[in-house]
Design a protein around this motif. Structure first.
Motif, mmCIF file in Angstrom:
data_model
loop_
_atom_site.group_PDB
_atom_site.id
_atom_site.type_symbol
_atom_site.label_atom_id
_atom_site.label_comp_id
_atom_site.label_asym_id
_atom_site.label_seq_id
_atom_site.Cartn_x
_atom_site.Cartn_y
_atom_site.Cartn_z
ATOM 1 N N VAL B 35 38.182 17.198 -15.280
ATOM 2 C CA VAL B 35 39.304 18.115 -15.053
ATOM 3 C C VAL B 35 39.419 19.116 -16.197
ATOM 4 O O VAL B 35 39.557 20.323 -15.984
ATOM 5 C CB VAL B 35 40.618 17.327 -14.881
ATOM 6 C CG1 VAL B 35 41.817 18.258 -14.927
ATOM 7 C CG2 VAL B 35 40.592 16.568 -13.571
ATOM 8 N N LEU B 36 39.302 18.611 -17.437
ATOM 9 C CA LEU B 36 39.440 19.492 -18.599
ATOM 10 C C LEU B 36 38.308 20.521 -18.637
ATOM 11 O O LEU B 36 38.540 21.724 -18.815
ATOM 12 C CB LEU B 36 39.434 18.647 -19.882
ATOM 13 C CG LEU B 36 39.545 19.409 -21.192
ATOM 14 C CD1 LEU B 36 40.844 20.207 -21.223
ATOM 15 C CD2 LEU B 36 39.489 18.466 -22.374
ATOM 16 N N SER B 282 30.203 27.157 -16.863
ATOM 17 C CA SER B 282 31.205 26.294 -16.272
ATOM 18 C C SER B 282 30.561 25.166 -15.462
ATOM 19 O O SER B 282 31.021 24.030 -15.483
ATOM 20 C CB SER B 282 32.173 27.166 -15.462
ATOM 21 O OG SER B 282 32.350 26.721 -14.184
ATOM 22 N N LEU B 283 29.439 25.484 -14.816
ATOM 23 C CA LEU B 283 28.695 24.437 -14.106
ATOM 24 C C LEU B 283 28.178 23.380 -15.071
ATOM 25 O O LEU B 283 28.260 22.179 -14.825
ATOM 26 C CB LEU B 283 27.495 25.051 -13.371
ATOM 27 C CG LEU B 283 27.734 25.469 -11.931
ATOM 28 C CD1 LEU B 283 26.468 26.058 -11.347
ATOM 29 C CD2 LEU B 283 28.170 24.269 -11.114
ATOM 30 N N LEU B 284 27.678 23.866 -16.197
ATOM 31 C CA LEU B 284 27.113 22.986 -17.208
ATOM 32 C C LEU B 284 28.176 22.040 -17.758
ATOM 33 O O LEU B 284 27.959 20.839 -17.891
ATOM 34 C CB LEU B 284 26.541 23.848 -18.332
ATOM 35 C CG LEU B 284 25.316 23.291 -19.023
ATOM 36 C CD1 LEU B 284 24.160 23.223 -18.056
ATOM 37 C CD2 LEU B 284 24.967 24.142 -20.229
ATOM 38 N N LEU B 285 29.343 22.622 -18.047
ATOM 39 C CA LEU B 285 30.459 21.805 -18.541
ATOM 40 C C LEU B 285 30.790 20.716 -17.523
ATOM 41 O O LEU B 285 30.955 19.552 -17.866
ATOM 42 C CB LEU B 285 31.693 22.678 -18.776
ATOM 43 C CG LEU B 285 31.670 23.573 -20.000
ATOM 44 C CD1 LEU B 285 32.930 24.414 -20.058
ATOM 45 C CD2 LEU B 285 31.547 22.733 -21.261
ATOM 46 N N GLY B 286 30.868 21.138 -16.248
ATOM 47 C CA GLY B 286 31.185 20.187 -15.189
ATOM 48 C C GLY B 286 30.126 19.100 -15.096
ATOM 49 O O GLY B 286 30.440 17.918 -14.944
ATOM 50 N N MET B 349 46.091 13.177 -15.184
ATOM 51 C CA MET B 349 47.220 13.551 -16.034
ATOM 52 C C MET B 349 46.748 13.911 -17.431
ATOM 53 O O MET B 349 47.161 14.921 -17.998
ATOM 54 C CB MET B 349 48.222 12.397 -16.085
ATOM 55 C CG MET B 349 48.944 12.220 -14.759
ATOM 56 S SD MET B 349 50.325 11.082 -14.865
ATOM 57 C CE MET B 349 49.495 9.526 -14.988
ATOM 58 N N LEU B 350 45.835 13.079 -17.972
ATOM 59 C CA LEU B 350 45.337 13.358 -19.318
ATOM 60 C C LEU B 350 44.541 14.657 -19.341
ATOM 61 O O LEU B 350 44.664 15.458 -20.271
ATOM 62 C CB LEU B 350 44.463 12.206 -19.812
ATOM 63 C CG LEU B 350 45.213 10.911 -20.148
ATOM 64 C CD1 LEU B 350 44.261 9.889 -20.732
ATOM 65 C CD2 LEU B 350 46.341 11.195 -21.125
ATOM 66 N N VAL B 365 41.876 30.829 -21.948
ATOM 67 C CA VAL B 365 42.425 30.876 -20.591
ATOM 68 C C VAL B 365 42.042 29.579 -19.869
ATOM 69 O O VAL B 365 40.906 29.140 -19.938
ATOM 70 C CB VAL B 365 41.886 32.083 -19.799
ATOM 71 C CG1 VAL B 365 42.535 32.140 -18.424
ATOM 72 C CG2 VAL B 365 42.147 33.366 -20.567
ATOM 73 N N ILE B 366 43.018 28.951 -19.216
ATOM 74 C CA ILE B 366 42.798 27.674 -18.541
ATOM 75 C C ILE B 366 43.179 27.849 -17.083
ATOM 76 O O ILE B 366 44.238 28.399 -16.789
ATOM 77 C CB ILE B 366 43.713 26.602 -19.184
ATOM 78 C CG1 ILE B 366 43.229 26.264 -20.586
ATOM 79 C CG2 ILE B 366 43.808 25.364 -18.322
ATOM 80 C CD1 ILE B 366 41.860 25.677 -20.637
#
Ligand SMILES: Nc1ncnc2c1ncn2[C@@H]1O[C@H](COP(=O)(O)OP(=O)(O)OP(=O)(O)O)[C@@H](O)[C@H]1O
Ligand SMILES: [Mg+2]
Lengths: 240, 407
Positions: B35-36, B282-286, B349-350, B365-366
């Motif tokens: 999620v983060l 962003s794909l890599l992070l995921g 939640m975390l 930016v989130i």
């Protein structure tokens, strides 16, 4: 007393061991009618438990046929066998086999979960059965909190909850003292009087004397089969 | 029946709290990081998309180059090969919507006692159209201002903030650029940073002619440093680029073997590659975060296998009193799914908390989209089923009598 609840023909069981096939049951024929009270006796290792496990549909025979209420068990699938264990047979073990983390009420009502009974009805029937064995005041206790004799009565209540026509018990008094054993046998006597067929294994002659029929095993075969009307428990010298 | 089994699964989870909590922790960390990371990745994508949308679409920038065909080249933007007349000719091409010649450079601005260094853009009114730049207050200048080199200026938000007092209306005020007074006729709408990270609001736009004569000075009259061109559509861009090249080569009388004396920079392509870069990031992070989800799933499988072994006797008892294989399967599967969903909820939640914290601490930016939350949740439930299935099937396949004999 004419309809056979249990009929076995040439029933045999061999265990696979490191030393090869071990024949524990060597072809047994027996017929037990509705309402009978049968005690199975015999020396240790003679195949009594093996036989009971087959009758209870817990194990499958190596050869021979087993007809339970007229239906051949050999042709049944796992699910059908499970339904038989749930509805037709109440099995009572020597070691009680209650689930340690469940209240007595939940233990007694557990077969109803697998019969698809709703929660409220399960509770009501569970309490009723506990009352039947005189333990309603312990409904919420855990099995470890009550004595062995009481645990065995809870196990009997669990075996009875789906009102099966047949109760199988493998040395149900084996872990109990003689006084408690008498109580348990009296309970079996009452159930038999209500018309439930009972087959139990015991080593003790005075326990066997509660039954109306005694079947004796030796070395994987039936060696004697004696019927008599239920006598008051008389002290007899143990024959073996 | 299902209700009873849910109750039992809940009960079983409660029986060994420490173990359940540790098993869940794997899922918590997995889902939390997914999620983060997705929030950060999508945030970056959003920020870049935002920047690109302020740039203006389908843009080319033509930059004057050197006239030399060999030897040392002067860098782009330092030659004087482009002319205002080139811009007029380009405007006649098909599929070209706006064309604006540009001469820009950094200069010192003075208003009263304040001074501020800013980018001065000398151009024509079409520049604002090409860049899709709105006028926040006042008005733009017109073609006539360019023709007669009037001293009028449009100033960006950052310039307003740095030259004027808060609340002071800059319209009609006179500011000085290199001693030359300019009257502020309008203020520009806010645009934020461009792809290179420069503040686009730190800009003052003036007529091209005025800029060249009064501010920068040009050695050759009619020359210009760059031309900004907007194509009618993304599809038209390649053909527009070809026709611009052909037109300019012809106008500059270049021989066939000579190099171009100008550079054409495709801003749309730059934007695309920036968007692509953040998308990949962003794909890599995921993907990295998903690995922890996988590890969490394996943790569940591990604990469920231990649990099945530990509870072999219980399984035997249940079977002896009438549990079917599918009842046992459902029981253990439910337990695994409940652990993973509970872990997932805590992880969500975390993760969201962590994303909000990142936002307040770093100004990053989130973006927390319902989609990413849904994906995390579905994946967690899937992980529960997937990694719970093997142990559950193992339990269901036990032989009743073997299970009862197990000590
Ligand atoms: N799972 C098994 N694998 C191999 N051999 C077995 C297995 N179970 C029982 N046996 C053997 O089969 C024979 C019969 O065992 P069974 O348990 O039926 O005897 P029993 O009459 O119930 O004895 P007891 O009175 O001691 O309970 C024994 O010799 C035993 O060693
Ligand atoms: Mg035995």
């Amino acid at each position: 007393m004419n309809e056979a609840v249990i009929r076995v023909a040439g029933l045999g069981k061999s265990y696979v061991t490191a030393a090869g096939l071990f024949p524990a049951l060597k072809g047994v024929d027996l017929s037990i009618a509705r309402g009978e009270f049968v005690a199975i006796m015999g020396p240790s290792g003679s195949g009594k438990s093996t036989f009971m496990n087959l009758l209870g549909c817990l194990d499958t025979p190596t050869f021979g046929d087993y007809f339970l209420t007229g239906r051949n068990v050999a042709h049944m699938g796992n699910d059908e066998l499970a339904v038989l264990r749930n509805r037709t047979i109440g099995f009572v073990f020597q070691g009680f086999n209650l689930l340690p983390r469940m209240s007595l009420e939940d233990n007694v009502a557990l077969p109803l979960v697998y019969a698809g009974v709703a929660r409220e009805a399960r509770r009501a029937k569970g309490r009723e059965m506990l009352a039947r064995v005189g333990l309603e005041s312990y409904a919420m206790s855990l099995p470890a909190r009550i004595s062995g004799g009481q645990q065995q009565r809870v196990a009997i209540a669990r075996a009875l909850i789906n009102r099966p026509p047949l109760i199988l018990a493998d040395e149900p008094t084996g872990n109990l003292d003689s006084h408690t054993s008498e109580e348990i046998m009296a309970l079996f006597g009452e159930l038999n009087d209500e018309g439930i067929t009972i087959v139990l294994v015991t080593h003790e002659a005075d326990i066997a004397a509660h039954a109306k029929r005694q079947v004796r095993f030796f070395d994987g075969l039936i060696v004697s089969d004696v019927r008599h009307d239920r006598a008051p428990p008389a002290r007899m010298p143990a024959p073996c | 029946m299902l209700a009873a089994m849910l109750g039992e699964a809940w009960h079983a989870m409660g029986c060994n709290r420490m173990r359940t909590a540790l098993t869940m922790l794997g899922m918590v960390i997995g889902v939390g990081s997914v999620v983060l990371m997705m929030a950060i990745g999508q945030g970056a994508q959003y920020a870049v998309a935002q920047t690109i949308s302020t740039m203006g679409s389908n843009l080319y920038v033509i930059i004057a180059g050197s006239t030399q065909t060999s030897g040392v080249r002067s860098g782009g933007g330092f030659g004087f090969t482009l002319r205002v007349a080139d811009a007029d000719a380009i405007a006649e091409l098909d599929d070209v919507t706006y064309v604006a010649p540009v001469h820009q450079g950094t200069q010192q601005l003075v208003y009263g006692a304040k001074n501020w260094s800013s980018v001065v853009v000398g151009t024509t009114p079409e520049y604002l159209d090409a860049r899709a730049w709105s006028v926040a207050s006042g008005h733009s200048f017109g073609e006539s201002d360019v023709r007669s080199a009037t001293r009028v200026a449009l100033i960006g938000k950052t310039v307003v903030e740095n030259l004027f007092e808060p609340g002071e209306d800059p319209l009609g005020k006179t500011i000085r650029v290199r001693q030359t007074p300019f009257v502020v006729v309008g203020t520009l709408g806010a645009k934020g940073q461009n792809l290179d990270g420069r503040d686009q609001d730190d800009t003052i736009i003036v007529p091209l002619s005025t800029a060249q004569r009064k501010v920068f000075g040009v050695p050759f009259a009619g020359s210009v440093r760059s031309i900004i061109v907007q194509a009618a559509s993304a599809e038209a861009m390649p053909s527009v680029e070809k026709s611009i090249t052909a037109l300019l080569r012809q106008r500059h009388r270049l021989r066939d073997d000579a190099d171009n004396d100008f550079y054409i920079r495709n801003l749309a392509a730059a934007a695309d590659s920036a968007a692509e870069t953040t998308r990949v990031m962003s794909l890599l992070l995921g993907a990295i975060a998903s690995v922890s989800l996988l590890v969490g799933g394996i943790g569940i499988m591990n604990i469920m296998l231990v649990s099945v072994t530990e509870r072999t006797r219980e399984i035997g008892i249940r079977m002896a009193i009438g549990a079917r294989q599918k009842d046992i399967l459902t029981q253990f599967l439910l337990e695994a799914v409940m652990i993973s969903i509970a872990g997932c909820l805590i992880g969500l939640m975390l993760g969201i908390g962590g994303a909000l914290l990142t936002n307040t601490i770093t100004d990053m930016v989130i973006v927390i989209s319902g989609g990413s939350v849904l994906v995390a949740f579905t994946v967690a439930a899937g992980v529960g089923v997937f990694f719970g299935f093997y142990p559950a099937r193992k339990a269901a396949a036990l032989d009743p009598i073997e299970a009862l004999r197990y000590q």
